[in-house]
Write a protein that holds these residues in place. Structure first.
Motif, short mmCIF file in Angstrom:
data_model
loop_
_atom_site.label_atom_id
_atom_site.label_comp_id
_atom_site.label_asym_id
_atom_site.label_seq_id
_atom_site.Cartn_x
_atom_site.Cartn_y
_atom_site.Cartn_z
N ASP A 1 -1.87 1.25 4.42
CA ASP A 1 -2.49 2.28 3.57
C ASP A 1 -1.96 2.20 2.14
O ASP A 1 -2.71 2.37 1.17
CB ASP A 1 -2.22 3.67 4.14
CG ASP A 1 -3.22 4.06 5.22
OD1 ASP A 1 -4.12 3.24 5.53
OD2 ASP A 1 -3.10 5.17 5.79
N MET A 2 -0.66 1.94 2.00
CA MET A 2 -0.07 1.79 0.67
C MET A 2 -0.70 0.60 -0.05
O MET A 2 -1.03 0.67 -1.25
CB MET A 2 1.44 1.59 0.77
CG MET A 2 2.24 2.86 1.02
SD MET A 2 2.22 4.01 -0.37
CE MET A 2 2.89 2.99 -1.68
N ALA A 3 -0.88 -0.51 0.65
CA ALA A 3 -1.46 -1.71 0.05
C ALA A 3 -2.88 -1.45 -0.44
O ALA A 3 -3.26 -1.87 -1.55
CB ALA A 3 -1.45 -2.85 1.07
N ARG A 4 -3.66 -0.77 0.38
CA ARG A 4 -5.04 -0.48 -0.03
C ARG A 4 -5.07 0.43 -1.26
O ARG A 4 -5.90 0.24 -2.16
CB ARG A 4 -5.79 0.19 1.13
CG ARG A 4 -6.07 -0.75 2.30
CD ARG A 4 -7.05 -0.11 3.28
NE ARG A 4 -7.43 -1.05 4.34
CZ ARG A 4 -7.06 -0.93 5.61
NH1 ARG A 4 -6.31 0.09 5.98
NH2 ARG A 4 -7.44 -1.82 6.51
N GLU A 5 -4.16 1.39 -1.32
CA GLU A 5 -4.15 2.31 -2.45
C GLU A 5 -3.64 1.63 -3.71
O GLU A 5 -4.16 1.87 -4.82
CB GLU A 5 -3.28 3.53 -2.13
CG GLU A 5 -3.26 4.60 -3.20
CD GLU A 5 -4.63 5.21 -3.50
OE1 GLU A 5 -4.78 5.83 -4.58
OE2 GLU A 5 -5.54 5.08 -2.66
N VAL A 6 -2.65 0.75 -3.58
CA VAL A 6 -2.18 -0.03 -4.73
C VAL A 6 -3.32 -0.88 -5.27
O VAL A 6 -3.55 -0.94 -6.48
CB VAL A 6 -0.97 -0.90 -4.34
CG1 VAL A 6 -0.71 -1.98 -5.40
CG2 VAL A 6 0.28 -0.05 -4.17
N ALA A 7 -4.05 -1.55 -4.39
CA ALA A 7 -5.17 -2.39 -4.82
C ALA A 7 -6.21 -1.56 -5.55
O ALA A 7 -6.74 -1.98 -6.60
CB ALA A 7 -5.79 -3.09 -3.62
N ARG A 8 -6.51 -0.38 -5.02
CA ARG A 8 -7.50 0.49 -5.67
C ARG A 8 -7.06 0.86 -7.07
O ARG A 8 -7.86 0.84 -8.02
CB ARG A 8 -7.72 1.75 -4.83
CG ARG A 8 -8.86 2.64 -5.33
CD ARG A 8 -8.94 3.94 -4.56
NE ARG A 8 -7.86 4.85 -4.93
CZ ARG A 8 -7.85 5.60 -6.03
NH1 ARG A 8 -8.86 5.54 -6.88
NH2 ARG A 8 -6.84 6.39 -6.28
N ARG A 9 -5.79 1.19 -7.24
CA ARG A 9 -5.28 1.59 -8.54
C ARG A 9 -5.15 0.41 -9.50
O ARG A 9 -5.13 0.60 -10.72
CB ARG A 9 -3.95 2.32 -8.39
CG ARG A 9 -4.12 3.64 -7.65
CD ARG A 9 -2.82 4.39 -7.48
NE ARG A 9 -3.01 5.56 -6.62
CZ ARG A 9 -2.66 6.80 -6.93
NH1 ARG A 9 -2.06 7.05 -8.10
NH2 ARG A 9 -2.86 7.79 -6.09
N LEU A 10 -5.09 -0.80 -8.95
CA LEU A 10 -5.10 -2.00 -9.80
C LEU A 10 -6.52 -2.37 -10.20
O LEU A 10 -6.72 -3.26 -11.03
CB LEU A 10 -4.46 -3.18 -9.06
CG LEU A 10 -2.96 -3.13 -8.78
CD1 LEU A 10 -2.51 -4.41 -8.09
CD2 LEU A 10 -2.16 -2.91 -10.05
N GLY A 11 -7.51 -1.72 -9.60
CA GLY A 11 -8.90 -2.05 -9.89
C GLY A 11 -9.39 -3.27 -9.15
O GLY A 11 -10.33 -3.94 -9.58
N VAL A 12 -8.77 -3.56 -7.98
CA VAL A 12 -9.18 -4.71 -7.17
C VAL A 12 -9.98 -4.20 -5.98
O VAL A 12 -9.47 -3.41 -5.18
CB VAL A 12 -7.95 -5.50 -6.68
CG1 VAL A 12 -8.39 -6.72 -5.88
CG2 VAL A 12 -7.07 -5.92 -7.86
N PRO A 13 -11.24 -4.61 -5.84
CA PRO A 13 -12.12 -4.01 -4.82
C PRO A 13 -11.81 -4.39 -3.38
O PRO A 13 -12.18 -3.67 -2.46
CB PRO A 13 -13.51 -4.50 -5.23
CG PRO A 13 -13.27 -5.74 -6.01
CD PRO A 13 -11.96 -5.55 -6.73
#
Length: 279
Positions: A70-82
């Protein structure tokens, strides 16, 4: 003929000069586009074991799940990576996997030890846990680390609990496992005497598999976890650390910690205490 010789050598000299100049460029010049490449591809590759609950494991749908997932998915979202592509690997392979560009990040309860920091970089910490001793319910001999002399201790291969055990339990017999569930299977049938694993991971194995095991003694050590990446990728490191800082501030980390570790668990406060202790 001389003019022709000079003309034919010119491209070679130019290539040699460029090659020689690039050899003296700092490493960051070669890796400066890591974050740009991730954005261009629209995907970030993140490694985890998928066998170390509550941090990462395969759920009933055979999909990666857990706190780190879940942390990885949220980090990716905040980096703007779909898109996040999860790559299953073991602790012992994480550093080599980053170095060989098998994945962009490791997010799986990975502790930034001095040895690892010589080879890879780490973000700001986003997790913390305490390591404990687990034994069978009927065990009456082991009450703490002083009782582990000559005992067979199960640990995950390449993990920080393996390195801690080898450093602090020289009289014990350390047995390594690629898969966390196999450690507890061997504990259950008596092939090993104890397991050293995180408090959370051990309790989750015991609960989910209805294992007759118990936790004994005081915490052995506290260890922070952070995202790992290849050396000399400051843009990626800073972007991930910024996302983690935002998640601490807005309550996301606290929410995910309570979801996966326990409703009473204070993940952010525990990280702060562990950082203070480390100093």
């Amino acid at each position: 003929m001389l003019p022709k010789i000079r003309l034919s050598l010119t491209p070679i000299i130019a290539i040699f000069a460029c090659t020689a100049f690039s050899a003296f460029l700092p490493a960051t010049a070669h890796a400066a586009g890591a974050l740009d490449r991730i954005h261009a591809n629209g995907v970030i590759r993140i490694a985890n074991t998928q066998s170390s609950p509550p941090w990462s494991f395969l759920n009933d749908q055979n999909k990666p799940d857990g706190y780190d997932v879940d942390m990885a998915r949220e980090v990716a979202r905040r980096l703007g990576v779909p898109k996040v592509e999860f790559v299953a690997d073991s602790f012992k392979n994480f550093v080599a996997g980053l170095k060989t560009d098998k994945y962009d990040l490791v997010m799986n309860d990975l502790t930034p030890t001095p040895e690892r920091m010589l080879q890879v970089d780490f973000s700001a910490p986003y997790g913390v846990e305490d390591f404990r001793i687990f034994v069978r319910q009927d065990n009456k001999d082991i009450h703490g680390d002083k009782d582990l002399t000559g005992k067979r201790i199960g640990v995950s291969t390449g993990s920080s609990n393996e390195s801690w055990s080898r450093a602090h339990l020289p009289q014990a017999i350390i047995q390594t496992y690629e898969n966390g569930s196999l450690i507890f299977a061997d504990l259950g049938i008596g092939r090993i005497d104890a397991v050293i694993i995180s408090h959370f991971g051990g309790l989750r194995y015991a609960t989910e598999r209805k294992l007759p095991i118990k936790e004994v003694g005081e915490p052995l050590t506290y260890q922070l976890s952070a995202a790992a990446m290849r050396k000399d990728e400051p843009e990626l490191r800073d972007a991930v650390s910024k996302a983690i800082a935002e998640m601490k501030a807005d309550g996301t980390i606290e929410k995910l910690g309570q979801k996966w570790v326990g409703k009473e668990y204070d993940m952010v406060g525990s990280i702060a205490r562990a950082e203070a202790e480390a100093k």
